[in-house]
Design a protein around this motif. Structure first.
Motif, PDB file in Angstrom:
ATOM      1  N   VAL A 176      -1.385  18.864  -5.863  1.00  0.00           N
ATOM      2  CA  VAL A 176      -2.085  17.554  -6.409  1.00  0.00           C
ATOM      3  C   VAL A 176      -1.703  16.615  -5.763  1.00  0.00           C
ATOM      4  CG1 VAL A 176      -3.107  16.272  -8.038  1.00  0.00           C
ATOM      5  CG2 VAL A 176      -3.289  18.738  -7.880  1.00  0.00           C
ATOM      6  N   GLY A 177      -0.101  16.273  -6.136  1.00  0.00           N
ATOM      7  CA  GLY A 177       0.642  15.366  -5.534  1.00  0.00           C
ATOM      8  C   GLY A 177       0.790  15.005  -4.208  1.00  0.00           C
ATOM      9  N   TRP A 178       0.704  16.072  -3.285  1.00  0.00           N
ATOM     10  CA  TRP A 178       1.009  16.073  -1.813  1.00  0.00           C
ATOM     11  C   TRP A 178      -0.446  15.634  -1.337  1.00  0.00           C
ATOM     12  CZ3 TRP A 178       5.046  15.284   0.594  1.00  0.00           C
ATOM     13  CH2 TRP A 178       6.202  15.750   0.081  1.00  0.00           C
ATOM     14  N   SER A 179      -1.551  16.054  -2.007  1.00  0.00           N
ATOM     15  CA  SER A 179      -2.824  15.561  -1.681  1.00  0.00           C
ATOM     16  C   SER A 179      -2.882  14.141  -1.667  1.00  0.00           C
ATOM     17  CB  SER A 179      -4.064  16.383  -2.239  1.00  0.00           C
ATOM     18  OG  SER A 179      -3.789  17.790  -2.114  1.00  0.00           O
ATOM     19  N   ALA A 180      -2.831  13.701  -3.008  1.00  0.00           N
ATOM     20  CA  ALA A 180      -2.638  12.262  -3.122  1.00  0.00           C
ATOM     21  C   ALA A 180      -2.039  11.264  -2.134  1.00  0.00           C
ATOM     22  CB  ALA A 180      -2.285  11.782  -4.542  1.00  0.00           C
ATOM     23  N   ALA A 181      -0.875  11.829  -2.055  1.00  0.00           N
ATOM     24  CA  ALA A 181       0.025  11.345  -0.990  1.00  0.00           C
ATOM     25  C   ALA A 181      -0.543  11.208   0.405  1.00  0.00           C
ATOM     26  CB  ALA A 181       1.278  12.070  -0.782  1.00  0.00           C
ATOM     27  N   TYR A 182      -1.088  12.181   0.749  1.00  0.00           N
ATOM     28  CA  TYR A 182      -1.846  12.358   2.167  1.00  0.00           C
ATOM     29  C   TYR A 182      -3.119  11.550   2.308  1.00  0.00           C
ATOM     30  CZ  TYR A 182      -3.498  14.120   6.537  1.00  0.00           C
ATOM     31  OH  TYR A 182      -3.901  14.124   7.686  1.00  0.00           O
ATOM     32  N   GLY A 183      -3.931  11.387   0.852  1.00  0.00           N
ATOM     33  CA  GLY A 183      -4.901  10.232   0.851  1.00  0.00           C
ATOM     34  C   GLY A 183      -4.371   8.939   1.166  1.00  0.00           C
ATOM     35  N   ALA A 184      -3.343   8.540   0.489  1.00  0.00           N
ATOM     36  CA  ALA A 184      -2.494   7.262   0.773  1.00  0.00           C
ATOM     37  C   ALA A 184      -2.002   7.098   2.072  1.00  0.00           C
ATOM     38  CB  ALA A 184      -1.420   7.193  -0.245  1.00  0.00           C
ATOM     39  N   LEU A 185      -1.715   8.175   2.859  1.00  0.00           N
ATOM     40  CA  LEU A 185      -1.310   8.136   4.250  1.00  0.00           C
ATOM     41  C   LEU A 185      -2.486   7.688   4.915  1.00  0.00           C
ATOM     42  CD1 LEU A 185       1.126   8.663   6.335  1.00  0.00           C
ATOM     43  CD2 LEU A 185      -0.012  10.737   6.495  1.00  0.00           C
ATOM     44  N   ALA A 186      -3.546   8.293   4.822  1.00  0.00           N
ATOM     45  CA  ALA A 186      -4.847   8.154   5.398  1.00  0.00           C
ATOM     46  C   ALA A 186      -5.142   6.654   5.427  1.00  0.00           C
ATOM     47  CB  ALA A 186      -5.891   8.979   5.048  1.00  0.00           C
ATOM     48  N   VAL A 187      -4.448   6.056   4.531  1.00  0.00           N
ATOM     49  CA  VAL A 187      -5.064   4.405   4.475  1.00  0.00           C
ATOM     50  C   VAL A 187      -3.983   3.673   5.104  1.00  0.00           C
ATOM     51  CG1 VAL A 187      -5.467   2.519   2.874  1.00  0.00           C
ATOM     52  CG2 VAL A 187      -6.510   4.730   2.726  1.00  0.00           C
ATOM     53  N   VAL A 188      -2.735   4.004   4.829  1.00  0.00           N
ATOM     54  CA  VAL A 188      -1.469   3.014   5.206  1.00  0.00           C
ATOM     55  C   VAL A 188      -1.110   3.246   6.634  1.00  0.00           C
ATOM     56  CG1 VAL A 188       1.065   2.981   4.862  1.00  0.00           C
ATOM     57  CG2 VAL A 188      -0.524   3.279   2.879  1.00  0.00           C
ATOM     58  N   ALA A 189      -1.207   4.698   7.016  1.00  0.00           N
ATOM     59  CA  ALA A 189      -0.908   4.609   8.543  1.00  0.00           C
ATOM     60  C   ALA A 189      -2.036   3.974   9.435  1.00  0.00           C
ATOM     61  CB  ALA A 189      -0.788   6.229   9.040  1.00  0.00           C
ATOM     62  N   GLN A 209       0.677  -1.155   0.047  1.00  0.00           N
ATOM     63  CA  GLN A 209      -0.147  -0.103   0.126  1.00  0.00           C
ATOM     64  C   GLN A 209       0.987   1.343   0.018  1.00  0.00           C
ATOM     65  OE1 GLN A 209      -2.391  -0.739   3.357  1.00  0.00           O
ATOM     66  NE2 GLN A 209      -4.306  -0.961   1.998  1.00  0.00           N
ATOM     67  N   ALA A 210       2.032   1.247   0.812  1.00  0.00           N
ATOM     68  CA  ALA A 210       2.910   2.270   0.790  1.00  0.00           C
ATOM     69  C   ALA A 210       3.256   2.404  -0.487  1.00  0.00           C
ATOM     70  CB  ALA A 210       4.148   2.308   1.800  1.00  0.00           C
ATOM     71  N   LEU A 211       3.903   1.805  -1.139  1.00  0.00           N
ATOM     72  CA  LEU A 211       4.405   1.725  -2.669  1.00  0.00           C
ATOM     73  C   LEU A 211       3.528   2.152  -3.472  1.00  0.00           C
ATOM     74  CD1 LEU A 211       6.807   1.237  -4.538  1.00  0.00           C
ATOM     75  CD2 LEU A 211       5.800  -0.890  -4.762  1.00  0.00           C
ATOM     76  N   VAL A 212       2.261   1.719  -3.474  1.00  0.00           N
ATOM     77  CA  VAL A 212       1.190   2.212  -4.206  1.00  0.00           C
ATOM     78  C   VAL A 212       0.716   3.662  -4.033  1.00  0.00           C
ATOM     79  CG1 VAL A 212      -1.171   1.910  -4.886  1.00  0.00           C
ATOM     80  CG2 VAL A 212       0.167  -0.098  -4.872  1.00  0.00           C
ATOM     81  N   GLY A 213       0.940   4.070  -2.639  1.00  0.00           N
ATOM     82  CA  GLY A 213       0.540   5.406  -2.331  1.00  0.00           C
ATOM     83  C   GLY A 213       1.581   6.282  -2.990  1.00  0.00           C
ATOM     84  N   VAL A 214       2.868   5.998  -2.904  1.00  0.00           N
ATOM     85  CA  VAL A 214       4.089   6.873  -3.351  1.00  0.00           C
ATOM     86  C   VAL A 214       3.889   7.161  -5.077  1.00  0.00           C
ATOM     87  CG1 VAL A 214       6.466   6.877  -4.023  1.00  0.00           C
ATOM     88  CG2 VAL A 214       5.619   6.476  -1.639  1.00  0.00           C
ATOM     89  N   LEU A 215       3.408   5.899  -5.683  1.00  0.00           N
ATOM     90  CA  LEU A 215       3.216   5.904  -7.374  1.00  0.00           C
ATOM     91  C   LEU A 215       2.071   6.615  -7.541  1.00  0.00           C
ATOM     92  CD1 LEU A 215       3.790   2.051  -7.964  1.00  0.00           C
ATOM     93  CD2 LEU A 215       5.414   4.025  -8.374  1.00  0.00           C
TER      94      LEU A 215
END
Length: 157
Positions: free
Chosen positions: A64-77, A44-50
């Motif tokens: 936009v990139g930081w927003s997508a990264a934060y969305g991934a963080l809200a799943v991964v953490a 999940q972390a790898l997919v979030g970075v991608l």
């Protein structure tokens, strides 16, 4: 709630259920190895970075990139919190405690996710909610990919 018992003894014997022997259970376990929670979280972390890099690359906007990264963080953490809690819970060997722990850690995961989303406007300058949502959805779908590509699983018997 009523339980319906078989009409006759032969009806109960004709059911399709057949318990596995110890050898059959070992064979089944070797064909269906468990998926490591930590591998799923790492995936999940790898997919979030991608996703964050693709969002940034497609739009050319860092927010936009930081927003997508934060969305991934809200799943991964929260998933990492859940995996840590459950790995400690399952080590106890008590099935009842593991089941209760599952519900407790799942609740903690949900609360942590909601808290991360609540602070998102302050944590990410220029937050783009659509990118955050895209990051979350794509990262969450990693669960399904992990189930489909897990090693050692045969598709047919």
């Amino acid at each position: 709630m009523k339980t319906i018992a078989p009409e006759t003894e032969t009806e109960a014997e004709d059911s399709d259920f057949k318990p596995l022997s110890a050898q059959e259970a070992d064979q089944w376990r070797s064909r269906n190895p468990p998926v490591s929670m930590w591998k799923v979280v790492a995936g999940q972390a790898l997919v979030g970075v991608l996703v964050a890099l693709v969002a940034w690359g497609l739009t050319g906007r860092a927010e936009v990139g930081w927003s997508a990264a934060y969305g991934a963080l809200a799943v991964v953490a929260p998933a990492a919190l859940f995996a840590r809690g459950m790995s400690r819970q399952m080590a106890s060997g008590n099935a009842g405690a593991s089941m209760a722990g599952f519900f407790g850690w799942e609740m903690a995961k949900i609360v942590f996710t909601v808290a991360l989303l609540a602070v998102a406007p302050w944590a990410v300058p220029g937050l783009v909610w659509l990118a955050l949502l895209a990051g979350m959805v794509v990262t969450m779908k990693t669960y399904w990919v992990a189930l489909l590509v897990r090693p050692g699983v045969r598709k047919t018997d």
